[in-house]
Design an enzyme around this catalytic site. Structure first.
Site, PDB file in Angstrom:
ATOM      1  N   LEU A 198      41.364  44.110  29.504  1.00  0.00           N
ATOM      2  CA  LEU A 198      41.222  42.777  30.306  1.00  0.00           C
ATOM      3  C   LEU A 198      40.326  43.094  31.436  1.00  0.00           C
ATOM      4  O   LEU A 198      41.055  42.938  32.535  1.00  0.00           O
ATOM      5  CB  LEU A 198      42.637  42.352  30.522  1.00  0.00           C
ATOM      6  CG  LEU A 198      43.463  41.838  29.333  1.00  0.00           C
ATOM      7  CD1 LEU A 198      44.726  41.241  29.710  1.00  0.00           C
ATOM      8  CD2 LEU A 198      42.579  40.402  28.726  1.00  0.00           C
ATOM      9  N   HIS A 199      38.990  43.152  31.291  1.00  0.00           N
ATOM     10  CA  HIS A 199      38.396  43.752  32.356  1.00  0.00           C
ATOM     11  C   HIS A 199      37.024  42.805  32.323  1.00  0.00           C
ATOM     12  O   HIS A 199      36.757  42.426  31.030  1.00  0.00           O
ATOM     13  CB  HIS A 199      37.867  44.945  32.382  1.00  0.00           C
ATOM     14  CG  HIS A 199      38.769  46.085  32.775  1.00  0.00           C
ATOM     15  ND1 HIS A 199      39.635  46.254  33.945  1.00  0.00           N
ATOM     16  CD2 HIS A 199      39.780  46.760  31.860  1.00  0.00           C
ATOM     17  CE1 HIS A 199      40.608  46.676  33.725  1.00  0.00           C
ATOM     18  NE2 HIS A 199      40.701  47.234  32.599  1.00  0.00           N
TER      19      HIS A 199
END
Length: 93
Positions: A14-15
């Site tokens: 989740l970047h």
């Protein structure tokens, strides 16, 4: 409280782009949702800073939760988005 445990399907976790996709999807549900690593402190899933602060990597498990009306449907859709590493929120069933 409704919750879904899901493994992150995006290789990069989740970047950057996946985090942006996820935040937009959470906002689109209109349901307040939290996200956390198992046993960790939940953060607002619609907050880009909160989400990036989790440091959630691809293949790790996260917990999505909400106690609001409509939570089950929203969590199901978001869980599918995260697990399959989709580029947009899947349609409602």
């Amino acid at each position: 409280m409704a919750e879904r445990r899901v493994t992150i399907g995006w290789a990069e976790g989740l970047h950057a782009r996946p985090a942006s996709v996820f935040v937009k999807a959470v906002t689109a549900t209109g349901v307040p949702i939290t996200i956390a690593k198992p046993g960790g402190k939940p953060v607002n899933a619609a907050s880009m800073l909160g989400l990036l602060g989790l440091g959630a990597q691809g293949g790790e498990e996260v917990v999505l939760a909400s106690d609001a009306e409509g939570a089950d449907e929203a969590l199901d859709r978001l869980a599918r988005l995260v697990q399959e590493g989709l580029d947009e929120l899947p349609a409602a069933a």
